[in-house]
Design a protein around this motif. Structure first.
Motif, PDB file in Angstrom:
ATOM      1  N   ALA A  56       0.801  -1.219   0.000  1.00  0.00           N
ATOM      2  CA  ALA A  56       0.000   0.000   0.000  1.00  0.00           C
ATOM      3  C   ALA A  56       0.837   1.273   0.000  1.00  0.00           C
ATOM      4  O   ALA A  56       0.512   2.233  -0.675  1.00  0.00           O
ATOM      5  CB  ALA A  56      -0.937   0.001   1.200  1.00  0.00           C
ATOM      6  N   ASP A  57       1.935   1.274   0.757  1.00  0.00           N
ATOM      7  CA  ASP A  57       2.613   2.555   0.920  1.00  0.00           C
ATOM      8  C   ASP A  57       3.729   2.798  -0.101  1.00  0.00           C
ATOM      9  O   ASP A  57       4.698   3.477   0.182  1.00  0.00           O
ATOM     10  CB  ASP A  57       3.140   2.708   2.356  1.00  0.00           C
ATOM     11  N   LEU A  58       3.563   2.249  -1.291  1.00  0.00           N
ATOM     12  CA  LEU A  58       4.515   2.589  -2.352  1.00  0.00           C
ATOM     13  C   LEU A  58       4.060   3.863  -3.046  1.00  0.00           C
ATOM     14  O   LEU A  58       2.866   4.114  -3.178  1.00  0.00           O
ATOM     15  CB  LEU A  58       4.587   1.462  -3.388  1.00  0.00           C
ATOM     16  N   PRO A  59       5.000   4.675  -3.514  1.00  0.00           N
ATOM     17  CA  PRO A  59       4.597   5.857  -4.264  1.00  0.00           C
ATOM     18  C   PRO A  59       4.100   5.457  -5.655  1.00  0.00           C
ATOM     19  O   PRO A  59       4.396   4.350  -6.127  1.00  0.00           O
ATOM     20  CB  PRO A  59       5.902   6.650  -4.372  1.00  0.00           C
ATOM     21  N   HIS A  60       3.351   6.352  -6.276  1.00  0.00           N
ATOM     22  CA  HIS A  60       2.987   6.113  -7.683  1.00  0.00           C
ATOM     23  C   HIS A  60       4.137   6.582  -8.566  1.00  0.00           C
ATOM     24  O   HIS A  60       5.018   7.329  -8.118  1.00  0.00           O
ATOM     25  CB  HIS A  60       1.686   6.839  -8.026  1.00  0.00           C
ATOM     26  N   CYS A  61       4.115   6.124  -9.825  1.00  0.00           N
ATOM     27  CA  CYS A  61       5.155   6.565 -10.760  1.00  0.00           C
ATOM     28  C   CYS A  61       4.900   8.030 -11.133  1.00  0.00           C
ATOM     29  O   CYS A  61       3.816   8.570 -10.900  1.00  0.00           O
ATOM     30  CB  CYS A  61       5.132   5.703 -12.014  1.00  0.00           C
ATOM     31  N   ALA A  62       5.898   8.642 -11.753  1.00  0.00           N
ATOM     32  CA  ALA A  62       5.766  10.059 -12.103  1.00  0.00           C
ATOM     33  C   ALA A  62       4.839  10.239 -13.297  1.00  0.00           C
ATOM     34  O   ALA A  62       4.010  11.138 -13.312  1.00  0.00           O
ATOM     35  CB  ALA A  62       7.137  10.655 -12.418  1.00  0.00           C
ATOM     36  N   ALA A  63       4.986   9.373 -14.289  1.00  0.00           N
ATOM     37  CA  ALA A  63       4.227   9.560 -15.529  1.00  0.00           C
ATOM     38  C   ALA A  63       4.160   8.253 -16.305  1.00  0.00           C
ATOM     39  O   ALA A  63       4.923   7.322 -16.047  1.00  0.00           O
ATOM     40  CB  ALA A  63       4.887  10.641 -16.393  1.00  0.00           C
ATOM     41  N   VAL A  64       3.219   8.204 -17.241  1.00  0.00           N
ATOM     42  CA  VAL A  64       3.328   7.195 -18.292  1.00  0.00           C
ATOM     43  C   VAL A  64       3.751   7.941 -19.544  1.00  0.00           C
ATOM     44  O   VAL A  64       3.328   9.083 -19.771  1.00  0.00           O
ATOM     45  CB  VAL A  64       2.009   6.420 -18.547  1.00  0.00           C
ATOM     46  N   CYS A  65       4.583   7.285 -20.346  1.00  0.00           N
ATOM     47  CA  CYS A  65       5.112   7.935 -21.542  1.00  0.00           C
ATOM     48  C   CYS A  65       4.662   7.139 -22.753  1.00  0.00           C
ATOM     49  O   CYS A  65       4.955   5.943 -22.857  1.00  0.00           O
ATOM     50  CB  CYS A  65       6.635   8.015 -21.450  1.00  0.00           C
ATOM     51  N   VAL A  66       3.884   7.788 -23.638  1.00  0.00           N
ATOM     52  CA  VAL A  66       3.238   7.076 -24.749  1.00  0.00           C
ATOM     53  C   VAL A  66       3.356   7.860 -26.058  1.00  0.00           C
ATOM     54  O   VAL A  66       3.804   9.008 -26.070  1.00  0.00           O
ATOM     55  CB  VAL A  66       1.742   6.857 -24.430  1.00  0.00           C
ATOM     56  N   TYR A  67       2.903   7.246 -27.140  1.00  0.00           N
ATOM     57  CA  TYR A  67       2.775   7.963 -28.414  1.00  0.00           C
ATOM     58  C   TYR A  67       1.545   8.873 -28.352  1.00  0.00           C
ATOM     59  O   TYR A  67       0.613   8.608 -27.581  1.00  0.00           O
ATOM     60  CB  TYR A  67       2.625   6.963 -29.563  1.00  0.00           C
ATOM     61  N   PRO A  68       1.512   9.926 -29.200  1.00  0.00           N
ATOM     62  CA  PRO A  68       0.401  10.895 -29.146  1.00  0.00           C
ATOM     63  C   PRO A  68      -0.986  10.249 -29.282  1.00  0.00           C
ATOM     64  O   PRO A  68      -1.949  10.694 -28.667  1.00  0.00           O
ATOM     65  CB  PRO A  68       0.683  11.821 -30.332  1.00  0.00           C
ATOM     66  N   THR A  69      -1.073   9.177 -30.059  1.00  0.00           N
ATOM     67  CA  THR A  69      -2.381   8.555 -30.290  1.00  0.00           C
ATOM     68  C   THR A  69      -2.983   7.982 -29.017  1.00  0.00           C
ATOM     69  O   THR A  69      -4.173   7.710 -28.956  1.00  0.00           O
ATOM     70  CB  THR A  69      -2.254   7.413 -31.321  1.00  0.00           C
ATOM     71  N   PHE A  70      -2.151   7.771 -27.995  1.00  0.00           N
ATOM     72  CA  PHE A  70      -2.664   7.170 -26.764  1.00  0.00           C
ATOM     73  C   PHE A  70      -2.873   8.180 -25.640  1.00  0.00           C
ATOM     74  O   PHE A  70      -3.264   7.804 -24.539  1.00  0.00           O
ATOM     75  CB  PHE A  70      -1.714   6.068 -26.279  1.00  0.00           C
ATOM     76  N   VAL A  71      -2.590   9.458 -25.930  1.00  0.00           N
ATOM     77  CA  VAL A  71      -2.646  10.458 -24.857  1.00  0.00           C
ATOM     78  C   VAL A  71      -4.048  10.543 -24.253  1.00  0.00           C
ATOM     79  O   VAL A  71      -4.218  10.508 -23.028  1.00  0.00           O
ATOM     80  CB  VAL A  71      -2.192  11.842 -25.360  1.00  0.00           C
ATOM     81  N   ALA A  72      -5.077  10.616 -25.122  1.00  0.00           N
ATOM     82  CA  ALA A  72      -6.444  10.802 -24.624  1.00  0.00           C
ATOM     83  C   ALA A  72      -6.844   9.641 -23.724  1.00  0.00           C
ATOM     84  O   ALA A  72      -7.396   9.830 -22.640  1.00  0.00           O
ATOM     85  CB  ALA A  72      -7.403  10.946 -25.799  1.00  0.00           C
ATOM     86  N   LEU A  73      -6.542   8.425 -24.174  1.00  0.00           N
ATOM     87  CA  LEU A  73      -6.886   7.243 -23.379  1.00  0.00           C
ATOM     88  C   LEU A  73      -6.136   7.233 -22.053  1.00  0.00           C
ATOM     89  O   LEU A  73      -6.718   6.959 -20.997  1.00  0.00           O
ATOM     90  CB  LEU A  73      -6.567   5.970 -24.179  1.00  0.00           C
ATOM     91  N   ALA A  74      -4.838   7.570 -22.109  1.00  0.00           N
ATOM     92  CA  ALA A  74      -4.035   7.583 -20.878  1.00  0.00           C
ATOM     93  C   ALA A  74      -4.597   8.605 -19.901  1.00  0.00           C
ATOM     94  O   ALA A  74      -4.712   8.354 -18.705  1.00  0.00           O
ATOM     95  CB  ALA A  74      -2.580   7.904 -21.208  1.00  0.00           C
ATOM     96  N   LYS A  75      -4.964   9.734 -20.436  1.00  0.00           N
ATOM     97  CA  LYS A  75      -5.519  10.808 -19.608  1.00  0.00           C
ATOM     98  C   LYS A  75      -6.779  10.309 -18.884  1.00  0.00           C
ATOM     99  O   LYS A  75      -6.957  10.529 -17.682  1.00  0.00           O
ATOM    100  CB  LYS A  75      -5.860  11.974 -20.545  1.00  0.00           C
ATOM    101  N   GLU A  76      -7.615   9.623 -19.647  1.00  0.00           N
ATOM    102  CA  GLU A  76      -8.865   9.099 -19.097  1.00  0.00           C
ATOM    103  C   GLU A  76      -8.580   8.053 -18.009  1.00  0.00           C
ATOM    104  O   GLU A  76      -9.146   8.075 -16.925  1.00  0.00           O
ATOM    105  CB  GLU A  76      -9.641   8.463 -20.250  1.00  0.00           C
ATOM    106  N   GLU A  77      -7.637   7.153 -18.302  1.00  0.00           N
ATOM    107  CA  GLU A  77      -7.301   6.084 -17.349  1.00  0.00           C
ATOM    108  C   GLU A  77      -6.704   6.643 -16.067  1.00  0.00           C
ATOM    109  O   GLU A  77      -6.843   6.052 -15.004  1.00  0.00           O
ATOM    110  CB  GLU A  77      -6.295   5.109 -17.980  1.00  0.00           C
ATOM    111  N   LEU A  78      -5.992   7.753 -16.189  1.00  0.00           N
ATOM    112  CA  LEU A  78      -5.260   8.288 -15.032  1.00  0.00           C
ATOM    113  C   LEU A  78      -6.035   9.386 -14.320  1.00  0.00           C
ATOM    114  O   LEU A  78      -5.514  10.027 -13.409  1.00  0.00           O
ATOM    115  CB  LEU A  78      -3.895   8.819 -15.481  1.00  0.00           C
ATOM    116  N   GLN A  79      -7.278   9.583 -14.760  1.00  0.00           N
ATOM    117  CA  GLN A  79      -8.084  10.635 -14.156  1.00  0.00           C
ATOM    118  C   GLN A  79      -8.149  10.443 -12.632  1.00  0.00           C
ATOM    119  O   GLN A  79      -8.312   9.327 -12.140  1.00  0.00           O
ATOM    120  CB  GLN A  79      -9.496  10.574 -14.729  1.00  0.00           C
TER     121      GLN A  79
END
Lengths: 293, 508
Positions: free
Chosen positions: A68-91
């Motif tokens: 439980a007490d692990l930090p989250h990662c800083a970011a996910v790094c993807v191609y532009p086509t996946f930005v919208a989906l990543a944004k939604e998933e990480l909301q």
């Protein structure tokens, strides 16, 4: 007034000296957590799918479901086509979305196309843009063009932070790594990043040290803090700790944060989690105990 | 290189003046945001309560029955009682060496080499124990004894073992014979390594030896004696007599000794040279230094900073070739000082057994007192002292923070005397000519450092520096194959490499 030069043998010797620090017990635990929090969990493959990305986003938020007490990662790094989906998933999470852009990894497209791609990624919600420099122009000595292009990309980033990938494996000498670092920093980079991960060698301790030193000189001269992101080739927790030692002893406390230092990696996440599990529970995990990604 | 023009404020150019230290300038914080946990080397080594001399292949009590303590300078605890060598002990040792000489020198050379390979391998096998012992007896960081002192000691035996059966090729057309019994007196800064520097060439050339380790650091040499017995080195080939200055003087004066090899202070070196004049004894002296480290404005500065650190703070500055006079070209002086300050703040000073310690304890109370006296003299003569203000130093033990002086004039005592501590005198220069002149303006001539990215300047400057070793874009690099030794009051004779063999051979 002159260009900065770097002595490769001495720089490599200094970089190697950081690997001889002994990081144990509470400092190991803290270092592993810090490294995890600095991770740009990356997937940049032609075969990427929405399902793959969903798994990655989940992992970035909770690197290990049972710890439980692990930090989250800083970011996910993807191609532009996946930005919208990543944004939604990480909301609702604080994990950022970083998007490569500018005809990654080669950068060999007309500037208008690269700028349009940058804008598209930013408009889709990317918090960070990872651009590549034109290595051809740079190696031909056309620094003006390279600097102009970085400024142009920056102008198309909107509110997104700009990471400038130097692709140090193609620059070859430390003198040129230093020159490219100075140029990118001066042109407005928020971060300088070693590599795309598509060219060998990717990040090395020596190359990263040269970049940290460029950042240090810029800070001492202007007070502006630029981030550094080694990417590619960092696979083990032990390597990550060596990098953190180097950051600590080169730039000090202020850079020991995901705001100013990142690891671009994917396999590293699993080793960090395995080592953290060992530190927290006293038991080693098997490779099949962590998720593939 | 081409300069980028145009409307950008020029990204490729730097102006060192922008890094000038001033109030309000951006500062880096080297605090404890993420600190290293203590990482002490935990290997326990056995140390006997009392040691005798090693003579004729056995440990024997001193003739006069006297002992003196050897102390851990990081804790001030007494580690062991060491035999105090008298003239009678030296006489016994020389007699043993003389008795062993005929057989050892006539042994087929490759058989001698086999013994030396065994010594080297045994040093490697017992490396960890030797490193801990070296650090406890002398105060140097375990990182250095583990990574440098002990491996290089083994390397010297390996290297010289290779020469043993090739001496006729080293000096073609000449007949090379051993000199005889060698008296070897070594300092406390690299105890085992200096023993190896002395013994390895002597043995390879077919000589036998009497070695006197330094008063404050005898333990690793005595451990080496155990190793020599373990590998069945014929009794008497190497004898070790412990003691202080008088013991050394007795060894130097002994008529049975054919060659003296001494590493230590210039003061003692001069006495040795005077005392053996007319005796027909050969002598090599490796003495003090006040070596210049010259940073040109076209150097790779971040790497040059490492060279300064390596040059003066390595082994607490207890290094005869330490780069203790720093000459920086005026145009980059401010930047170099800013960066030196930054670098000093990440040096970790303290427990020498901690694997993360960069600077350990000063070797002895006497040495600490001497260094402190120089710090006082430096301030009194008008120079400004800058110390690293890191973590608090341990309460017990002998400690000196790494430091440097600015505002140093060439006539200042701290710019002329060998301090043998982590104390750097920083001066500036304007032209290469001035740098060379001032670098050579010293009674010493052991080593020098040159930092520039311009190849032609390296050769131009290096050939005009009067120093036995000139390091270019590096500092304090050693190799058994590379000869080492001084000009002027830094001594004469060379150790290491083919040149080093010469002192241990009669050539006809």
């Amino acid at each position: 007034m002159r260009a900065r030069t770097v002595d490769r043998i001495a720089a490599d010797a200094r970089a190697a000296s950081f690997t001889r620090r002994s990081i144990k017990k509470e400092s190991k635990l803290a270092g592993l957590k810090l490294a995890l929090s600095m991770l740009d969990l990356t997937t940049l493959e032609g075969k990427d799918t929405p399902e793959k990305l969903r798994a990655l986003c989940r992992k970035a938020q909770r690197p290990a479901e049972d710890l439980a007490d692990l930090p989250h990662c800083a970011a996910v790094c993807v191609y532009p086509t996946f930005v919208a989906l990543a944004k939604e998933e990480l909301q609702g999470s604080r994990v950022k979305v970083a998007s490569v852009a500018t005809a990654f990894p080669s950068g060999q497209s007309p500037l208008a196309v690269r700028l349009a791609e940058t804008r598209a990624a930013a408009d889709a919600g990317a918090d960070e843009i990872d651009m590549v420099i034109q290595r051809g122009a740079f190696l031909a000595g056309d620094y003006e063009t390279v600097a102009d292009e970085i400024e142009a990309v920056k102008a198309n980033c909107g509110s997104a932070r700009l990471k400038v990938i130097l692709e140090t494996g193609e620059l070859e000498t430390y003198d040129l790594v230093r020159r490219a670092s100075d140029l990118a920093i001066e042109a407005g980079a928020d971060f300088i990043k070693t590599s795309t991960g598509k060219v060998a060698p990717a990040a090395t301790m020596g190359v990263t040290l040269v970049m940290l030193e460029a950042v240090r000189d810029h800070f001492l001269a202007t007070g502006r803090k630029v981030g550094v992101k080694p990417a590619g080739g960092i696979r083990t927790a032990k390597q990550a700790l060596h990098y953190l030692v180097m950051v600590k002893e080169t730039l000090g406390d202020a850079w020991l944060t995901p705001d100013l230092f990142r690891f671009g990696a994917s396999a590293l996440a699993n080793d960090l989690v395995m080592q953290l599990r060992k530190e927290l529970t006293g038991r080693y995990a098997a490779s099949y105990d962590v998720t593939e990604s | 290189m081409g300069e980028a023009g145009g409307h950008h404020s020029n990204p490729l150019m730097i102006q060192s003046k922008t890094l000038a230290p001033s109030t309000g300038a951006p500062a880096l914080d080297f605090g404890s945001a993420w600190d290293y946990a203590a990482a002490p080397e935990r290997v326990q080594v056995k140390i006997a309560a009392r040691y005798g001399h090693f003579i004729g292949g056995k440990f024997v009590p001193p003739a006069e029955g006297k002992h003196f303590p050897t102390v851990n300078p990081a804790t001030e605890e007494t580690l062991s009682e060491i035999a105090l060598g008298s003239a009678a002990d030296v006489d016994r040792a020389v007699a043993a060496a003389k008795a062993a000489l005929p057989r050892w020198s006539r042994l087929p050379a490759r058989e001698r080499a086999k013994y030396m390979f065994r010594i080297a391998r045994r040093i490697q096998e017992r490396a960890r124990e030797l490193a801990v012992l070296e650090t406890r007896d002398g105060g140097k960081p375990i990182k250095e004894s583990r990574d440098i002192d002990i491996p290089e000691a083994a390397q010297h035996f390996f290297y010289h073992a290779g020469w043993a059966d090739k001496l006729q090729y080293a000096f073609p057309g000449r007949n090379a014979r051993p000199v005889g019994v060698c008296g070897q007196i070594i300092p406390w800064n690299f105890p085992l390594l200096m023993a190896a520097w002395k013994l390895a060439p002597a043995l390879a050339c077919g000589n036998t030896a009497v070695l006197k380790p330094a008063e404050t650091t005898p333990l690793t040499a005595l451990r080496l004696a155990e190793i020599l017995a373990e590998i069945d080195l014929p009794p008497g080939v190497v004898n070790i007599v412990t003691g202080a200055g008088e013991t050394g003087a007795a060894l130097v004066a002994h008529p049975g000794v054919r060659k003296i090899a001494f590493t230590g202070s210039t003061e003692v070196g001069k006495k040795i040279a005077a005392s053996i004049a007319g005796s027909g004894k050969r002598v090599t002296l490796e003495l003090g230094g006040k070596s210049p480290n010259i940073i040109f404005e076209d150097a790779s500065l971040d790497q040059a900073i490492e060279g300064i650190i390596q040059g003066i703070y390595y082994n607490q500055g207890h290094v005869c070739c330490a780069g203790s006079r720093l000459f920086v070209q005026e145009s980059v002086l401010d930047e170099v000082l800013v960066k030196l300050d930054i670098r000093l703040r990440s040096l970790r000073v303290g427990d020498p057994l901690d694997k993360n310690t960069d600077v350990g304890a000063i070797n002895s109370a006497d040495q600490l007192q001497k260094i402190r006296r120089y710090l006082d003299v430096g301030r009194a003569e008008g120079a400004d002292l800058h110390e690293s203000n890191g973590s608090p130093l341990p309460e017990r033990g002998y400690w000196c923070r790494p430091c440097y002086f600015t505002g140093v004039q060439p006539a200042h005592t701290i710019a002329r005397d060998e301090i043998f501590g982590p104390v750097l005198a920083v001066m500036s220069f304007r032209t290469p000519e001035e740098a060379i002149t001032r670098a050579n303006n010293t009674p010493y001539g052991l080593a020098a450092g040159v930092w520039t990215d311009k190849g032609s300047k390296i050769f131009e400057v290096a050939k005009r520096l009067k120093a036995g070793v000139v390091w270019c874009n590096t500092y304090n690099q050693f190799d058994p194959a590379s000869p080492f030794g001084g000009f002027k009051e830094s001594g004469f004779g060379r150790e290491g490499g083919l040149h080093g063999l010469r002192a241990y051979l009669e050539l006809s």
